[in-house]
Design a protein around this motif. Structure first.
Motif, short mmCIF file in Angstrom:
data_model
loop_
_atom_site.label_atom_id
_atom_site.label_comp_id
_atom_site.label_asym_id
_atom_site.label_seq_id
_atom_site.Cartn_x
_atom_site.Cartn_y
_atom_site.Cartn_z
N GLN A 345 66.56 29.50 42.03
CA GLN A 345 66.64 28.53 43.12
C GLN A 345 67.98 27.79 43.14
OE1 GLN A 345 63.10 26.31 41.97
NE2 GLN A 345 61.94 27.31 43.59
N GLY A 348 68.83 25.64 46.42
CA GLY A 348 67.99 24.46 46.55
C GLY A 348 68.37 23.37 45.57
N LYS A 349 68.68 23.76 44.34
CA LYS A 349 69.08 22.78 43.33
C LYS A 349 70.42 22.14 43.69
CE LYS A 349 66.54 24.96 39.54
NZ LYS A 349 66.60 25.78 38.31
N HIS A 612 56.07 29.30 40.14
CA HIS A 612 57.17 30.07 40.75
C HIS A 612 56.66 31.37 41.34
CE1 HIS A 612 61.19 31.50 41.50
NE2 HIS A 612 60.91 32.61 40.85
N PRO A 616 57.45 30.23 45.34
CA PRO A 616 58.83 30.17 44.84
C PRO A 616 59.73 29.18 45.58
CG PRO A 616 58.50 32.16 46.12
CD PRO A 616 57.15 31.53 45.98
N HIS A 617 59.23 28.57 46.66
CA HIS A 617 60.08 27.70 47.47
C HIS A 617 60.01 26.23 47.06
CE1 HIS A 617 60.79 31.13 49.99
NE2 HIS A 617 59.51 31.28 50.20
N ASN A 619 60.08 23.22 43.78
CA ASN A 619 60.52 23.02 42.40
C ASN A 619 59.35 23.34 41.47
OD1 ASN A 619 61.22 21.83 39.86
ND2 ASN A 619 62.72 20.56 40.91
#
Length: 641
Positions: A345, A348-349, A612, A616-617, A619
Motif C-alpha cells: 500500500q 496510500g501510506k 489485507h 486490501p484497500h 490500513n
C-alpha cells in the motif's frame, strides 16, 4: 482487442508511412545482423515468428524516432507498436534498404544452392549465386533475369529448382503475420501490459510510461530528468523512477499515484515546476540520509520510497529542521526500514504521510509518523531477541546493523582501521563474515542457525581470508577485545567453541536486539520484563469495536482449551469467518486454509494478513488480541494471554 492476419508487406508499409509509430517507452533497436538473418530464415521455412501488438488510443502519446525513415506524421491518429519493433524494423531494412535511418545498408544474401541466408564477408560478397534479399523482395522482380545475370542459363539443370527458391524468398512479403490491436485510453492499463510483455528484456514499469508522457509535453523533459538521475548515480544514490515520480506527483498536488501526472491539467509549466521541486527536495533528503542517518548509498535503504517523507518535509521546511527534529526524523527513517513500511500500500501510506506533513507540527507530527512506520507493533515496544530469530542478511535488520557499525566507527579485526563503505583498495571492501565459519557448523547445526544475523559480522575481504574456516575459539584470541565489542560479539570466551554455538547465538541476539533498540529509539530489552504486544491503531482508519476486557484464564484453564493443533480461535471480518489455531507457548497463530493462510509469529501478524487478504484497500493494522475470538469460550483471545 482485435486479432487479424495481415500481409507482412502491408505492415512494413504502415511503419514506413508513419501509420505505425514507436512509443517513447520502447527501447532502442538492439538486434544484430545475425538476428535479422535468422528472422528471414524462419520466414522462409514457415516457422512462427510471433505476433505484432499495436495499441490504438485517442490519447496523445509521445513516440520516438524510429530506426527507419518514416513519412511525415499521418493525418490520422497513429497506432503504437508495443511488441514487435525488432522484427518489423528488420523487415523494413531489408525490404526497402534506403529506409535505414543511419544510411548503413544491411547486406543480407540468399544462397540459392544451400537455401541459406548469409551476412557475406568481403570475399563472399563477390559470389554471383549469393543474391541480395532486398532485390528478391521487390514487387515485380524477374527471377529468370536475376539468374541469367548470375550466369545461369535456361538450359542449366538447376534453373527450374533455383527459380522456385527465389520465388519462395519473394513470397515472404506475401506471408501473413498475426496482428493484435489493443484498444485502450487507460495509460495505467497499457503500462502494465507493456511491462509484462517486456519481462524477457529490460523490465519496464509504469514509471517508464509516465516519463514518456512527460516528454511529450515538455520538450527538454527527458534530458532534464535523465541528467538528474545521472547526478543521483554519481552520488551513489540512484533511485528508481517509480519512487522519484511518486515524490513529483505529491509535490504537484496530484497524490502519490504518479500515473495522475499525465492528466490533462498537467501542462509543461506544471511539470517543470513539479520536477524542479523534486530535484530540490531529493537533494535535501539525500544529504540528510547520508549525513544524519549514516546511510552511504541507496542500496542500503530497504526501499527507495523511504526517501520521500524526508524529501517532502525538508522541501516544506526549506531544508531546515527545528532543534530535536533531526533525531526524530532519523528515528522515522530507521523505523520505516526496520519494519518494511513500504512493502504494501505504498501510495496510500505516502498520501497519508503527505497530509500529516502539511497539517501537523512538532513532536505530534513525528510521533504519528513513527507510529505508522512501526506497523503492527506498539510505537515504543522494545525489540526482543526472539525478533531476530530466523532473520538473515536479506532482512532490513541486517542493513540497520550495518549502519550501526558505520555510526559506531567499528574497526576491522585485522587492520584495526575503521571500516569504510567505499574504500579505495579492493582488500578493504566490506564483506559479511560468518563468525562461526559455515564449513565448521553446517554439518552439525541447521542453516536457519548458522546463516542467521546472529552469526554475521562485518569484516574486510583480507580479514575474511585470514580467518578462513577457523573457529572463534582459535582466531578470536588474536583480536583485540574492543574490536569484538564494536561488533557486539559476546565477551565470554567459553561461548566460542563449537558445542556452545546455540548459546553464542542466543547471547548475541540479546546484544543485537539492544543495538537495534537504541538505533530505533526504543527502550532496552529487559529479560525481567514481560514483553507487550499491543497495537496503537490509526484514528483515521476503520476500527473494530471491542467489548470490555474479559476475565483472565490461567494455567489449567488454558490447557483445557488445547486441541492437538492448538487453541481453536476464529475471526469474522467482512462477513466471512476464518478459523485458526493459537499456540499459547509460542504465541504463534496458524491459519490452515482460506484468506491469510499461513503461520504467523503473533496474533497481530495473523490479523493483519487476514485483513489485507479480505480488504486490501484499508490500513491492515489490527490488535490481534482483540481481533481473534477463542471458539470454545466466545471470549477475546486476550482472555488467555
Amino acid at each position: 482487442m482485435g486479432l487479424a492476419n495481415q500481409k507482412i508487406a502491408s505492415q512494413i508499409e504502415d511503419l514506413l508511412q508513419g501509420k505505425v509509430v514507436i512509443p517513447s517507452i520502447q527501447r532502442d533497436f538492439v538486434w544484430m545482423r545475425p538476428d535479422v538473418r535468422d528472422l528471414f530464415d524462419s520466414l522462409y521455412r514457415g516457422y512462427p515468428v510471433g505476433a505484432l501488438l499495436l495499441w490504438k488510443t485517442n490519447l496523445t502519446v509521445p513516440f520516438k524516432t524510429a530506426a527507419v525513415v518514416q513519412a511525415d506524421k499521418s493525418a490520422h491518429q497513429p497506432l503504437y507498436l508495443l511488441d514487435g519493433q525488432q522484427r518489423l524494423t528488420s523487415l523494413a531494412w531489408v525490404y526497402r534498404p534506403e529506409s535505414k535511418a543511419d544510411g548503413r545498408l544491411i547486406d543480407l544474401r540468399f544462397d540459392v544452392r544451400t537455401e541459406e541466408f548469409v551476412n557475406p564477408s568481403a570475399i563472399q560478397g563477390k559470389d554471383p549465386l549469393l543474391f541480395r534479399v532486398s532485390t528478391l523482395l521487390q514487387e515485380n522482380v524477374q527471377y529468370h533475369e536475376v539468374l541469367k545475370a548470375a550466369g545461369i542459363d535456361y538450359s542449366a539443370p538447376q534453373f527450374g529448382a533455383w527459380m522456385q527458391r527465389l520465388q519462395k524468398v519473394h513470397d515472404i512479403r506475401k506471408q501473413e503475420i498475426a496482428v493484435i490491436t489493443y484498444e485502450s485510453d487507460d495509460y495505467e492499463e497499457v503500462a502494465e501490459l507493456f511491462a509484462r510483455l517486456n519481462k524477457g528484456g529490460r523490465r519496464l514499469s509504469k514509471g517508464d510510461l509516465v516519463y514518456s508522457a512527460i516528454a511529450a509535453r515538455w520538450s527538454d523533459g527527458l534530458d532534464t530528468m535523465d541528467a538528474f538521475h545521472q547526478e543521483l548515480r554519481d552520488s551513489n544514490f540512484a533511485l528508481n523512477r517509480e519512487a522519484v515520480l511518486r515524490l513529483t506527483s505529491l509535490l504537484a498536488g496530484t497524490g502519490a499515484h504518479h500515473i495522475k501526472l499525465i492528466g490533462a491539467d498537467m501542462d509543461e509549466a506544471a511539470l517543470k515546476e513539479a520536477w524542479h521541486a523534486t530535484e530540490r527536495a531529493l537533494r535535501f533528503a539525500i544529504d540528510f540520509l547520508k549525513g544524519e542517518c549514516s546511510i552511504p548509498r541507496s542500496e542500503v535503504l530497504s526501499s527507495p520510497n523511504v526517501t520521500i517523507v524526508p524529501a517532502l518535509l525538508l522541501h516544506h521546511r526549506d531544508g531546515k529542521l527545528r532543534p530535536g527534529e533531526a533525531q526524530l526524523l532519523r528515528r522515522w527513517v530507521y523505523t520505516a526500514m526496520a519494519f518494511s513500511h513500504y512493502s504494501l500500500q505504498v501510495e496510500g501510506k505516502l498520501d497519508a504521510e503527505a497530509r500529516l506533513i502539511k497539517s501537523r507540527e512538532g513532536e505530534g507530527l513525528f510521533a504519528e509518523l513513527i507510529r505508522r512506520a512501526s506497523g503492527t507493533r506498539s510505537r515504543d515496544s522494545a525489540l526482543h531477541p526472539r525478533d531476530l530469530e530466523q532473520k538473515y542478511s536479506t532482512h532490513p535488520f541486517f542493513k540497520l546493523l550495518y549502519i550501526a557499525a558505520l555510526r559506531g566507527t567499528a574497526r576491522d579485526w585485522a587492520t584495526n582501521i575503521a571500516i569504510s563503505d567505499q574504500p579505495m583498495s579492493s582488500g578493504a571492501k566490506i564483506e559479511f563474515h560468518h563468525v562461526f565459519p559455515r564449513a565448521r557448523v553446517q554439518g552439525t547445526y541447521a542453516k536457519e542457525e548458522w546463516n542467521s544475523l546472529a552469526n554475521l559480522a562485518f569484516v574486510t575481504g583480507q580479514t575474511n581470508k585470514m580467518i578462513s574456516s577457523r573457529l572463534p575459539v582459535d582466531y578470536m584470541a588474536g583480536i583485540a577485545p574492543e574490536r569484538l565489542a564494536e561488533q557486539w560479539i559476546p565477551g565470554d570466551p567459553e561461548l566460542r567453541s563449537l558445542d556452545r554455538f546455540p548459546d553464542f547465538l542466543a547471547a548475541r541476539r540479546s546484544l543485537l536486539a539492544n543495538v537495534l533498540n537504541e538505533l530505533l529509539g526504543l527502550p532496552r530489552y529487559d529479560a525481567q520484563v514481560i514483553p507487550r504486544d499491543t497495537d496503537e491503531l490509526p484514528a483515521d482508519e476503520q476500527l473494530i469495536v471491542e467489548g470490555p476486557t474479559a476475565p483472565t484464564l490461567v494455567g489449567a484453564a488454558v490447557q483445557e482449551l488445547r486441541t492437538k493443533h492448538g487453541v481453536e480461535i476464529h475471526a469474522t471480518y467482512e462477513g466471512q469467518r476464518v478459523d485458526a489455531y493459537y499456540d499459547p507457548a509460542s504465541r504463534v497463530v496458524r491459519i490452515p486454509s482460506g484468506p491469510g493462510r499461513g503461520e504467523y509469529e503473533t496474533p497481530s501478524g495473523a490479523a493483519v494478513a487476514l485483513v489485507h487478504a479480505l480488504n486490501p484497500h484499508v490500513n491492515p493494522n489490527r490488535n490481534g488480541w482483540t481481533f481473534w475470538t477463542v471458539t470454545a469460550t466466545g471470549r477475546l483471545l486476550q482472555s488467555i494471554r
